[in-house]
Scaffold this active site. Structure first.
Site, PDB file in Angstrom:
ATOM      1  N   SER A   8       0.844  -1.184   0.000  1.00  0.00           N
ATOM      2  CA  SER A   8       0.000   0.000   0.000  1.00  0.00           C
ATOM      3  C   SER A   8       0.880   1.235   0.000  1.00  0.00           C
ATOM      4  O   SER A   8       1.783   1.363   0.823  1.00  0.00           O
ATOM      5  CB  SER A   8      -0.904   0.005   1.235  1.00  0.00           C
ATOM      6  N   CYS A   9       0.617   2.145  -0.940  1.00  0.00           N
ATOM      7  CA  CYS A   9       1.377   3.395  -1.004  1.00  0.00           C
ATOM      8  C   CYS A   9       0.483   4.563  -0.605  1.00  0.00           C
ATOM      9  O   CYS A   9      -0.714   4.388  -0.372  1.00  0.00           O
ATOM     10  CB  CYS A   9       1.960   3.612  -2.399  1.00  0.00           C
ATOM     11  N   THR A  10       1.053   5.747  -0.546  1.00  0.00           N
ATOM     12  CA  THR A  10       0.297   6.903  -0.060  1.00  0.00           C
ATOM     13  C   THR A  10      -0.909   7.237  -0.934  1.00  0.00           C
ATOM     14  O   THR A  10      -1.939   7.640  -0.419  1.00  0.00           O
ATOM     15  CB  THR A  10       1.196   8.151   0.075  1.00  0.00           C
ATOM     16  N   GLY A  12      -2.221   4.921  -3.081  1.00  0.00           N
ATOM     17  CA  GLY A  12      -2.966   3.681  -3.241  1.00  0.00           C
ATOM     18  C   GLY A  12      -3.204   3.292  -4.683  1.00  0.00           C
ATOM     19  O   GLY A  12      -4.165   2.596  -5.002  1.00  0.00           O
ATOM     20  N   THR A  16       1.556   0.754  -5.215  1.00  0.00           N
ATOM     21  CA  THR A  16       0.952  -0.412  -4.564  1.00  0.00           C
ATOM     22  C   THR A  16       1.036  -1.624  -5.481  1.00  0.00           C
ATOM     23  O   THR A  16       1.459  -2.706  -5.070  1.00  0.00           O
ATOM     24  CB  THR A  16      -0.521  -0.108  -4.204  1.00  0.00           C
TER      25      THR A  16
END
Length: 103
Positions: A8-10, A12, A16
């Protein structure tokens, strides 16, 4: 080796899925089973099953934000890294995990 995880990245979105693909591709290269759940702007995709979790040797949380459902991994070794590590050096990450688990 049987690895599961969450990416999960900032935002999304892109990172991700890039991290998921890199971990899966590298796992295949090493002859490992790798299943990765994504949590992002589209919600949860590729959800991990109870069987996936039970059979896992290790859990990777390649995340830049808080993710839900980590209580499912109680009793399993968990490795937390920024999503960029999974994208830029997935083989190094997986080999480090292997070394630690084989000690």
């Amino acid at each position: 080796m049987n690895i599961i995880g969450i990416t999960s990245c900032t935002c999304g979105i892109a990172h991700t899925y890039m991290a998921r693909e890199k971990l899966i591709e590298t796992g295949k290269k090493l002859g490992w089973s790798v299943k990765i759940e994504t949590q992002g702007s589209g919600g949860i995709e590729y959800p991990l099953t109870a069987e996936d979790i039970q059979n896992a040797d290790c859990v990777i949380l390649a995340t830049d934000v808080a993710v839900s459902g980590t209580e499912r991994f109680k009793g399993k070794p968990v490795v937390k890294v920024p999503v960029s590590v999974a994208i830029k050096s997935p083989e190094h990450l997986l080999k480090q995990i292997e070394q630690k688990l084989n000690k």
